[in-house]
Design a protein around this motif. Structure first.
Motif, PDB file in Angstrom:
ATOM      1  N   LEU A 161       0.829  -1.202   0.000  1.00  0.00           N
ATOM      2  CA  LEU A 161       0.000   0.000   0.000  1.00  0.00           C
ATOM      3  C   LEU A 161       0.867   1.257   0.000  1.00  0.00           C
ATOM      4  N   ARG A 162       1.940   1.279   0.821  1.00  0.00           N
ATOM      5  CA  ARG A 162       2.831   2.440   0.850  1.00  0.00           C
ATOM      6  C   ARG A 162       3.457   2.689  -0.520  1.00  0.00           C
ATOM      7  N   ASP A 163       3.924   1.621  -1.176  1.00  0.00           N
ATOM      8  CA  ASP A 163       4.552   1.765  -2.497  1.00  0.00           C
ATOM      9  C   ASP A 163       3.551   2.298  -3.523  1.00  0.00           C
ATOM     10  N   ALA A 164       2.311   1.812  -3.449  1.00  0.00           N
ATOM     11  CA  ALA A 164       1.288   2.278  -4.398  1.00  0.00           C
ATOM     12  C   ALA A 164       0.997   3.755  -4.188  1.00  0.00           C
ATOM     13  N   ILE A 165       0.923   4.191  -2.952  1.00  0.00           N
ATOM     14  CA  ILE A 165       0.671   5.615  -2.665  1.00  0.00           C
ATOM     15  C   ILE A 165       1.832   6.466  -3.170  1.00  0.00           C
ATOM     16  N   ALA A 166       3.065   5.988  -2.928  1.00  0.00           N
ATOM     17  CA  ALA A 166       4.250   6.744  -3.347  1.00  0.00           C
ATOM     18  C   ALA A 166       4.281   6.961  -4.855  1.00  0.00           C
ATOM     19  N   SER A 167       3.798   5.977  -5.619  1.00  0.00           N
ATOM     20  CA  SER A 167       3.818   6.102  -7.085  1.00  0.00           C
ATOM     21  C   SER A 167       2.873   7.186  -7.585  1.00  0.00           C
ATOM     22  N   TYR A 168       1.923   7.609  -6.741  1.00  0.00           N
ATOM     23  CA  TYR A 168       0.972   8.664  -7.131  1.00  0.00           C
ATOM     24  C   TYR A 168       1.237   9.981  -6.404  1.00  0.00           C
ATOM     25  N   TYR A 169       2.392  10.096  -5.754  1.00  0.00           N
ATOM     26  CA  TYR A 169       2.671  11.286  -4.961  1.00  0.00           C
ATOM     27  C   TYR A 169       2.643  12.555  -5.820  1.00  0.00           C
ATOM     28  N   SER A 170       3.264  12.490  -7.010  1.00  0.00           N
ATOM     29  CA  SER A 170       3.288  13.670  -7.885  1.00  0.00           C
ATOM     30  C   SER A 170       1.888  14.045  -8.363  1.00  0.00           C
ATOM     31  N   ASP A 171       1.018  13.058  -8.538  1.00  0.00           N
ATOM     32  CA  ASP A 171      -0.362  13.340  -8.953  1.00  0.00           C
ATOM     33  C   ASP A 171      -1.117  14.085  -7.855  1.00  0.00           C
TER      34      ASP A 171
END
Length: 300
Positions: A161-171
């Protein structure tokens, strides 16, 4: 008088015997119907002993069964054709999209004016959006046809879950709305496919970015041997009547039809969650939309 009474008694006895006989035939018909429904065979309802009215009923039921089977076969053929068409289209369109994306990358290395750079940025975004839609169509077709095989093993759902959130940080930054994140440091191990788990979280987060407005909150808690993940936000585009259909394939809200979505993201997420023995649900309360995902924990 005695003769009349005897006659009436005989008629009543005959009607009673006939009624009991018909009830027995009806029970046999019912048992055969239950058998056919449970096993989905091509067998018709048969009776060894016959009765005129019951025979007519059995003929009508057999006609309905035949129509039901033909309709089911037609739907199955249609779904198979749909899946094959989607798969073929996805394959056929990926090559020209990859070629176009390659040329765009070459143009990015050139010295371009401000206007040309803006046009190039728009073209790149459009190609990325089309590629995302094709990937979703292809993935959905694979799941529907049971071609997507999951490699389940012990996975820390909090880490994924943390990795998935990090991938959308710029969005989230582009929306000027950083989510409130509350995920325990301790791992919560579930039996799952890590790639499928990433896809689930990515689809739900992407859905929140597309349809959400602000007040993003992502939480994970452990309750009664279950990992409960909730992703919530405020939204003006989702209405209460949409909730029952959000996980239907190709469903999009009226206010989001112009946005970059196929209506497959949540449908894919639901199918993957269910295949890993989890559950997923959505609700809208006081303007706050949330999606909750639950997985049974194997160990902490």
């Amino acid at each position: 008088m005695v003769v009349l009474c005897v006659g009436l008694f005989g008629v009543c006895l005959f009607l009673l015997i006939k009624l009991l006989y018909q009830r027995q035939l009806i029970r046999r018909v019912q048992k055969q119907i239950d058998f056919l429904v449970d096993r989905d065979t091509q067998t018709e309802i048969m009776l060894e002993r016959t009765d005129g009215s019951i025979d007519a009923l059995v003929i009508s039921i057999n006609h309905l069964l035949d129509k039901y089977r033909n309709t089911g076969q037609a739907i199955e053929r249609s779904d198979m054709l749909f899946r094959d068409t989607i798969t073929s289209l996805s394959h056929d369109l990926r090559t020209p999209l990859a070629t176009a994306n390659g040329y765009i990358q070459l143009l990015q290395e050139e010295k371009l004016g401000t206007k040309q750079q803006a046009y190039l940025h728009i073209a790149r975004d459009r190609i990325s959006a089309v590629k995302l839609l094709l990937d979703q169509l292809f993935e959905f077709a694979r799941i529907e046809s049971d071609e997507l095989k999951l490699n389940c093993k012990s996975v820390d759902v909090h880490s994924v879950l943390r990795d998935a959130i990090a991938s959308y940080y710029s969005d989230f930054e582009q929306k000027d709305c950083i989510p409130d994140i509350a995920i325990p440091n301790l791992p919560a191990v579930i039996w799952a496919d890590s790639d499928a788990l990433t896809r689930i979280f990515s689809n739900v987060i992407y859905n929140a970015l597309i349809h959400g407005d602000k007040d993003y909150k992502i939480t994970a808690v452990v309750e009664q041997s279950n990992s409960i993940i909730a992703i919530q936000n405020t939204s003006d585009s989702i209405q209460q009547e949409d909730i029952a259909h959000l996980f239907d394939r190709f469903y999009t809200t009226d206010q989001s039809r112009s946005k970059k979505t196929t209506g497959l993201g949540l449908a894919i997420a639901q199918k993957l969650v269910l295949r890993m023995d989890g559950s997923i649900s959505a609700k809208l309360q006081n303007g706050v939309f949330s999606i909750q995902i639950i997985f049974p924990i194997t160990s902490l």
